[in-house]
Write a protein that holds these residues in place. Sequence first.
Motif, PDB file in Angstrom:
ATOM      1  N   PHE A  23      21.120  10.960  -7.974  1.00  0.00           N
ATOM      2  CA  PHE A  23      21.258  10.814  -6.525  1.00  0.00           C
ATOM      3  C   PHE A  23      21.951  12.047  -5.938  1.00  0.00           C
ATOM      4  O   PHE A  23      21.547  12.561  -4.903  1.00  0.00           O
ATOM      5  CB  PHE A  23      22.063   9.547  -6.208  1.00  0.00           C
ATOM      6  CG  PHE A  23      22.190   9.254  -4.745  1.00  0.00           C
ATOM      7  CD1 PHE A  23      21.199   8.574  -4.064  1.00  0.00           C
ATOM      8  CD2 PHE A  23      23.313   9.685  -4.035  1.00  0.00           C
ATOM      9  CE1 PHE A  23      21.316   8.310  -2.707  1.00  0.00           C
ATOM     10  CE2 PHE A  23      23.431   9.428  -2.676  1.00  0.00           C
ATOM     11  CZ  PHE A  23      22.434   8.738  -2.022  1.00  0.00           C
ATOM     12  N   ASN A  28      19.121  18.263  -2.437  1.00  0.00           N
ATOM     13  CA  ASN A  28      17.747  18.635  -2.118  1.00  0.00           C
ATOM     14  C   ASN A  28      17.333  18.127  -0.741  1.00  0.00           C
ATOM     15  O   ASN A  28      16.569  18.766  -0.020  1.00  0.00           O
ATOM     16  CB  ASN A  28      16.810  18.073  -3.186  1.00  0.00           C
ATOM     17  CG  ASN A  28      15.371  18.360  -2.854  1.00  0.00           C
ATOM     18  OD1 ASN A  28      14.960  19.506  -2.838  1.00  0.00           O
ATOM     19  ND2 ASN A  28      14.626  17.315  -2.542  1.00  0.00           N
ATOM     20  N   TRP A  76      22.023  15.154  -6.941  1.00  0.00           N
ATOM     21  CA  TRP A  76      21.145  16.308  -6.835  1.00  0.00           C
ATOM     22  C   TRP A  76      20.074  16.097  -5.752  1.00  0.00           C
ATOM     23  O   TRP A  76      19.755  17.003  -4.981  1.00  0.00           O
ATOM     24  CB  TRP A  76      20.470  16.571  -8.176  1.00  0.00           C
ATOM     25  CG  TRP A  76      19.425  17.625  -8.107  1.00  0.00           C
ATOM     26  CD1 TRP A  76      18.091  17.432  -8.046  1.00  0.00           C
ATOM     27  CD2 TRP A  76      19.628  19.031  -8.066  1.00  0.00           C
ATOM     28  NE1 TRP A  76      17.439  18.624  -7.980  1.00  0.00           N
ATOM     29  CE2 TRP A  76      18.375  19.632  -7.981  1.00  0.00           C
ATOM     30  CE3 TRP A  76      20.760  19.852  -8.082  1.00  0.00           C
ATOM     31  CZ2 TRP A  76      18.200  21.009  -7.928  1.00  0.00           C
ATOM     32  CZ3 TRP A  76      20.592  21.223  -8.035  1.00  0.00           C
ATOM     33  CH2 TRP A  76      19.319  21.788  -7.957  1.00  0.00           C
ATOM     34  N   LEU A  77      19.536  14.887  -5.698  1.00  0.00           N
ATOM     35  CA  LEU A  77      18.514  14.615  -4.693  1.00  0.00           C
ATOM     36  C   LEU A  77      19.108  14.738  -3.288  1.00  0.00           C
ATOM     37  O   LEU A  77      18.420  15.157  -2.359  1.00  0.00           O
ATOM     38  CB  LEU A  77      17.904  13.230  -4.915  1.00  0.00           C
ATOM     39  CG  LEU A  77      17.007  13.117  -6.159  1.00  0.00           C
ATOM     40  CD1 LEU A  77      16.612  11.669  -6.412  1.00  0.00           C
ATOM     41  CD2 LEU A  77      15.751  13.969  -6.018  1.00  0.00           C
ATOM     42  N   SER A  78      20.386  14.389  -3.138  1.00  0.00           N
ATOM     43  CA  SER A  78      21.025  14.533  -1.819  1.00  0.00           C
ATOM     44  C   SER A  78      21.095  15.998  -1.422  1.00  0.00           C
ATOM     45  O   SER A  78      20.844  16.356  -0.267  1.00  0.00           O
ATOM     46  CB  SER A  78      22.450  13.977  -1.842  1.00  0.00           C
ATOM     47  OG  SER A  78      22.426  12.654  -2.269  1.00  0.00           O
TER      48      SER A  78
END
Lengths: 444, 444
Positions: free
Chosen positions: A270, A276, A272-274
């Motif tokens: 989560f 991104n 890293w995706l944030s």
Amino acid sequence: VEVEDAAEVRRLTAELHPADVADLMEQMQEGHRGGLFTLLGDAFDAETLVELDEDVRDALVEAIPNDQLALAVAELDTDDAAFVIENLDEDDRAEVLAEMPVRDRLALQAAFDYPDDSAGRMMQREVFAAPAFRTVGEIIDRLRGQDDLPERFYEIYVVDPTFRVVGVVPLSRFLKAPRDTVIETLILEDHPLVRDLMDQEEVAYLFEKYNLISAPVVDESQRLVGMITVDDVVEIVHEERDEDMLALAGVDREEGGLSIPVRQVARSRFTWLSVNLLTAILASFIIGLFDATIAQAVALAVLMPIVASMGGNAGTQTLTVAVRNLATRNLTGANAIRVVTRETIVALINGIAFAILLGVAAGFWYDLAGYGEAGDGLILGCVLAAAMIITMVCAGLAGTLVPLGLQKAGADPAVSSAVFVTTVTDVVGFFAFLGLAAVFLVGR
Amino acid sequence: VEVEDAAEVRRLTAELHPADVADLMEQMQEGHRGGLFTLLGDAFDAETLVELDEDVRDALVEAIPNDQLALAVAELDTDDAAFVIENLDEDDRAEVLAEMPVRDRLALQAAFDYPDDSAGRMMQREVFAAPAFRTVGEIIDRLRGQDDLPERFYEIYVVDPTFRVVGVVPLSRFLKAPRDTVIETLILEDHPLVRDLMDQEEVAYLFEKYNLISAPVVDESQRLVGMITVDDVVEIVHEERDEDMLALAGVDREEGGLSIPVRQVARSRFTWLSVNLLTAILASFIIGLFDATIAQAVALAVLMPIVASMGGNAGTQTLTVAVRNLATRNLTGANAIRVVTRETIVALINGIAFAILLGVAAGFWYDLAGYGEAGDGLILGCVLAAAMIITMVCAGLAGTLVPLGLQKAGADPAVSSAVFVTTVTDVVGFFAFLGLAAVFLVGR
């Protein structure tokens, strides 16, 4: 199988190598692993703990009662013992140490006095050293009598009377020499020594570069304090390469295993995706600046992902090559400018190639699909071509400069560079394409 | 420095380890490398050739006259010699072989009879073997007399009268035993043997799993034919990990070095970018299907890259973890279903989290920016949220199923899976978002 119990399990595992038992445990369900340990009892080979994956090992070590763990760990060489209990919390670790025989305890405590990731933490304290003036025959006789030798060793460390390391003699060289040869004359030229405070990455680099099998570890006054063998180093090198590969994709190394709970995996991804998401929102913001342009020429919305995607891929290619060569130290300050130039030229060549290819195709498509007035296809083709070249060149520059800059700033170039590079390629890609289109295609 | 010539260079390099000379050569300009070789003449250590990067070595080996190369290569152990000349073209290789002493030539030719990437090609033929009935004392005496021993070895291979391998005795264990011990009694339990036709990946796996330093290579009838040492294996493991990391980013391993000509780099990257272009065009095609929808609600063009980008990143995370665990054999047929389920649940959790976050934000933004009629923001938010969940779950599925499928089909999961996964996430991302918007937001 495991719930049934008993001597059957012992019999089955008795013939297995500890590495195989470890594999077996990793494939088992979490609850069963402690059960297997209990079932095996004395028959459990402590080496198995060393062979387990980090996350499985830590969980198992937590689960085992401290006194039993102390017994198991005492069987191991100091480097392996330290490795097994290093992730325990302070209290548990102290308790395990307290349960161990005095000698092992002292050796282990000394290991924990060294910083994490230092050569002193990796090394084993069991070494075989011989005084420089001894002959081969004398040393062989002494070897046969001694019983606190390391389980395995590959070299004899030659020391002076104050235990300073004078040199290294490989066992095969030692064995070929006549009994009356003085050991000092067998010393290998330029075998590197390892300082106890050296970082483990540095140690791995030395081993790799000079193809070492083992190396003596010395303190600040060159005194022999331990030995590092290649198998420990190989493990570290692998961990680091895996770390780089996973970091480029935005995954924590600790989370690269398959035995981590779902909740923990989801949380770590989560993050890293944030990060991104911020990049993606920034890209959206750029597109939002041109919404009027897009409203006038919807074809732009259709084509814009192509530019950004090609830029992103070219950037990732360059980035991966740069990160890999930074890790192997092929990319250094000395050749940085040459490499950046090379990557920029490569990006320019491919940028031009794809610009022509796509420009022509998009131009025809635009006219044929009847999106604009006659002649607009040519303009759109040129806009797309120009945007492609700009984006690819920026991708090449970002793919090398970002990791180089992070490295220079003391950060790990593998961890955060992918976001930066994608941000650059997305922003530049959308901005160049839509901006040029706003000026030349729509804004006339 | 290099153009000036002479004895100065010899003096400077004489103190250096071959690995350092190799580093020096790698950092030099291409034209100068052959010059350094000529300058050094007899003082050139053939080991340097082994230490060079593959591309630099191949270029240098091409440049050196064949007779001089033969002299240099003859100094090396068979495994290193084969390694140095294996990329020469047939004619040159034959010429080099012809110039070598008969014994070395035969050994080398035998190495080339084994398939590429087999244990037989990696191994060195110089080994030390002892008959099972000999005592430690007899063996030491024999060792001292013999002069065709491998330069370095770590274990004694125990053989029966027909040269079949009976077992392995580490030198340190051998040295600790009294002179009258029969060697057979010292044999280590379950030390694995390597078959000469075994693939090098398999060999690397064995070494890693059992922490081997060296291993005997045997033919189909268990006869000893050679030895593989850990330094050769480490090299292969690194190459393979690098290969995976580079392949995920669409870079050929051979192209991962920094000494490759620009033209070649550009060409090899062009291939991958072309494949990626097809993906991008496919995504564009999907967008093109909905151009009427976008024309009615430009906000969709602004938001659509977010969905695709988040899906792409989630897919890459999952893919990298899967490829890494396939390479280390932690992901097998036995736990495939468990891993796929785990990744899907992780994707679902993060999908829902980002769906809520982004759905709400996008809904408010849509209304506040005055894109649609009142109330449309809610619909847009729901559309975005649903598309996000669908895309993330597909990313999780594709990220595990694609590499598993490729592996099962006998392909390298690292090489082509990134394209497949990105194609899936792009297509699903754009289609779900624009499709849902067409039905619920615009098409009412």
